[in-house]
Design a protein around this motif. Structure first.
Motif, PDB file in Angstrom:
ATOM      1  N   GLY A   1       0.884  -0.966  -0.134  1.00 36.25           N
ATOM      2  CA  GLY A   1       0.173   0.020   0.330  1.00 36.25           C
ATOM      3  C   GLY A   1       1.084   1.345  -0.268  1.00 36.25           C
ATOM      4  N   GLN A   2       2.530   1.291  -0.295  1.00 35.41           N
ATOM      5  CA  GLN A   2       3.079   2.254   0.089  1.00 35.41           C
ATOM      6  C   GLN A   2       3.631   3.130  -1.374  1.00 35.41           C
ATOM      7  N   PHE A   3       3.001   4.204  -1.607  1.00 33.71           N
ATOM      8  CA  PHE A   3       3.335   5.156  -2.972  1.00 33.71           C
ATOM      9  C   PHE A   3       4.720   4.997  -3.241  1.00 33.71           C
ATOM     10  N   VAL A   4       5.661   4.736  -3.707  1.00 32.75           N
ATOM     11  CA  VAL A   4       6.942   4.772  -4.696  1.00 32.75           C
ATOM     12  C   VAL A   4       7.140   5.263  -5.674  1.00 32.75           C
ATOM     13  N   LYS A   5       8.302   5.415  -5.984  1.00 28.23           N
ATOM     14  CA  LYS A   5       8.770   5.658  -7.387  1.00 28.23           C
ATOM     15  C   LYS A   5      10.109   4.385  -7.640  1.00 28.23           C
TER      16      LYS A   5
ATOM     17  N   LEU B   1       5.205  -6.622 -11.488  1.00 32.73           N
ATOM     18  CA  LEU B   1       4.998  -6.382 -12.731  1.00 32.73           C
ATOM     19  C   LEU B   1       3.890  -5.120 -12.655  1.00 32.73           C
ATOM     20  N   VAL B   2       3.714  -4.510 -13.708  1.00 25.74           N
ATOM     21  CA  VAL B   2       3.403  -2.657 -13.687  1.00 25.74           C
ATOM     22  C   VAL B   2       1.711  -3.127 -14.041  1.00 25.74           C
ATOM     23  N   LYS B   3       0.882  -2.877 -13.310  1.00 22.83           N
ATOM     24  CA  LYS B   3      -0.521  -3.236 -13.923  1.00 22.83           C
ATOM     25  C   LYS B   3      -0.882  -1.836 -14.815  1.00 22.83           C
ATOM     26  N   THR B   4      -0.301  -1.771 -16.362  1.00 17.40           N
ATOM     27  CA  THR B   4      -1.271  -0.466 -16.758  1.00 17.40           C
ATOM     28  C   THR B   4      -2.192  -1.177 -18.018  1.00 17.40           C
TER      29      THR B   4
ATOM     30  N   VAL C   1      12.513   2.750 -17.345  1.00 15.60           N
ATOM     31  CA  VAL C   1      11.835   3.688 -17.071  1.00 15.60           C
ATOM     32  C   VAL C   1      11.692   4.206 -15.473  1.00 15.60           C
ATOM     33  N   SER C   2      10.910   5.212 -15.147  1.00 17.81           N
ATOM     34  CA  SER C   2      10.653   5.517 -13.680  1.00 17.81           C
ATOM     35  C   SER C   2       8.640   5.337 -13.506  1.00 17.81           C
ATOM     36  N   VAL C   3       8.707   4.438 -12.929  1.00 15.10           N
ATOM     37  CA  VAL C   3       7.526   4.125 -12.472  1.00 15.10           C
ATOM     38  C   VAL C   3       6.450   4.916 -11.380  1.00 15.10           C
TER      39      VAL C   3
ATOM     40  N   VAL D   1       2.122   6.759 -13.015  1.00  8.83           N
ATOM     41  CA  VAL D   1       3.075   7.340 -13.750  1.00  8.83           C
ATOM     42  C   VAL D   1       4.162   6.686 -14.693  1.00  8.83           C
ATOM     43  N   LEU D   2       4.065   6.875 -15.371  1.00 12.19           N
ATOM     44  CA  LEU D   2       5.349   6.433 -16.329  1.00 12.19           C
ATOM     45  C   LEU D   2       6.487   7.942 -17.251  1.00 12.19           C
TER      46      LEU D   2
END
Length: 473
Positions: A280-284, A357-360, A418-420, A459-460
């Protein structure tokens, strides 16, 4: 002189008592009819050919063969099979007799009982070959390419014989482009993004605050004009004009340089380690990209194995030119067409080395900040220099009249850095980055005079892929 005990004489001259033994009847023996020489052709084997549903044509019926040698017993007899072969060979070599043998492919039989034939080259007999009929369909012969494909062979570009499939009508690139674009749009795993997903100061600024500021300035102008006309004091009106100029300058600055300020904010945001990130943590997270189950391909340059593609067409509007969209102003570039897609992908973290896994995909909320490069720049003088661009316009039913157009394309290829930014979600042993439930605010950047902006979804951030080195994956 007679005797009460009868006697008889044996063959060697001795006399023995008793009556002579009655001769016993011979037990019937199993007799088998010699099979004719087939030369490896199962069609001449009689009953054996019927077991495989092979038409025997003029084959003989089961029964005795005239003037054919017989053999008695299971293993021994009067005539052997080799003798029969020798007699047939003598008949063929001597040319006598009424027996005529056809040329056959003698040799070993396969598992179906047929003589083994080579697939390449003409047949030895030179005549038509009768195919064997089985109870089931015969599978097609696959071309020896070494590839394992799914689905029937009729769905590929080759037919069952391995030759290129014939298609009725002319084959052009327009049909393939339309099929590919329609398949991408209809695929549920691919998210189609619109122009609204990118940062816009007018859309990110709260509407209620904007209308309140406009109402205050209207009231200030009315009050300043009334005081100037009644008391001849222009102080209030001058103050309102100065404040209006300052607010207008701030709004203009944020509209022009807001995107670059957001990109700078994303670049300076500290990277987090996936190993220590909590659920649940917002990260980059910054790392190397790997494609998921559905890789993408760029629309114009056909760059394979991408996780994000963007192709945009801009038009310049002069005084008498047509507008690219309803909001297109004169002497500016306006967006006419936009194709932007993103799908699920994997990212390998530089900090911890973990893979997430980035769920985009599947309609997720995504805000991309991917640099685009100019691919084609068209004006009336060099319109015929790019036939690929003309075909690209025709595939999308876009007119190619005397307009000044510019095509830009950006993509995130497999192996790019990339940065996510998103929320960490741990599900058993699966580590994912999902969109946050609410938009993320950047806050005020006082040093750059940038007002707060909201980032919605994942954010990509990726630089121009044509200017950076791609790591092979």
């Amino acid at each position: 002189m007679g005797s009460r005990f009868p006697s008889h004489k044996l063959g060697n001259g001795l006399y023995v008592s008793g009556r002579p033994e009655q001769p016993k009847e011979k037990t019937p023996t199993m007799s088998s009819i010699a099979m004719p020489y087939t030369g490896g052709d199962i069609k001449k084997s009689g009953e054996l050919g019927k077991m495989f549903d092979i038409p025997t044509g003029g084959s003989r019926k089961s029964g005795p063969i005239n003037n054919a040698p017989t053999r008695t017993g299971s293993f021994g007899g009067a005539t052997s099979h080799s003798g029969q072969l020798n007699s047939i060979n003598r008949m063929v070599s001597g040319g006598s007799g009424s027996v005529s043998l056809k040329k056959t492919n003698s040799g070993p039989l396969n598992k179906h009982g047929e003589p083994m034939r080579k697939s390449s080259g003409p047949q030895a007999g030179g005549g038509p070959v009768t195919s064997r009929q089985n109870s089931g369909p015969i599978p097609p012969v696959l071309p020896t390419t070494g590839l394992i494909t799914s689905g029937p062979i009729s769905s590929g570009p080759l037919n069952s014989a391995g030759a290129p499939r014939k298609v009725s009508g002319p084959l052009d690139s327009t049909g393939s482009i339309k099929l590919q674009s329609s398949s991408i749009v209809n695929n549920q795993a691919v998210t189609k993004l619109s122009h609204g997903e990118e940062y816009s100061f007018r859309k990110s600024f709260p509407k209620s605050i904007l209308w309140s500021i406009i109402l205050l300035f209207v009231m200030g102008f009315i009050a300043g004009g009334f005081i100037l006309g009644a008391v001849h004091n222009p102080i209030l009106l001058v103050v309102v004009v100065i404040l209006f100029a300052i607010v207008g300058a701030v709004f203009t600055w944020n509209t022009c340089y807001g995107r670059s300020a957001i990109v700078g904010f994303i670049s300076k945001y500290p990277d987090a380690e996936l190993r220590t990130a909590k659920d649940g943590q917002f990260v980059k997270v910054s790392g190397v990209v790997t494609c998921g189950n559905v890789p993408l391909e760029s629309a114009f340059q056909k760059v394979p194995r991408c996780v994000y593609t963007s192709t945009s067409l801009y038009e310049y509007r002069g005084w008498d030119s047509k507008a690219a969209n309803p909001e297109h102003r004169r002497f500016t570039w306006g967006l006419r067409s936009l194709e932007r897609h993103v799908t699920d992908f994997y990212i390998s973290d530089f900090q911890s080395g973990l893979r997430a896994l980035v769920k985009t995909g599947y309609g997720a909320r995504v805000t991309p900040y991917v640099d685009e490069s100019v691919v084609v720049d068209i004006n009336p003088s060099n319109r015929d220099m790019s036939p690929d661009f003309i075909r690209w316009l025709a595939a999308r039913n876009l007119s190619s009249d005397d307009r000044i157009m510019r095509l830009k394309e950006g993509y995130i290829k497999e192996g790019s850095t990339v940065s996510v930014m998103g929320v960490v979600q741990r599900n058993d042993n699966v580590l994912m980055i999902v969109p946050p439930p609410e938009p993320f605010s950047t806050g005020c950047q006082w040093a750059k005079c940038i007002l707060p902006a909201s980032l919605d979804g994942i954010v990509l951030r990726c630089e121009d892929s044509s200017k950076i080195d791609v790591i092979p994956v």
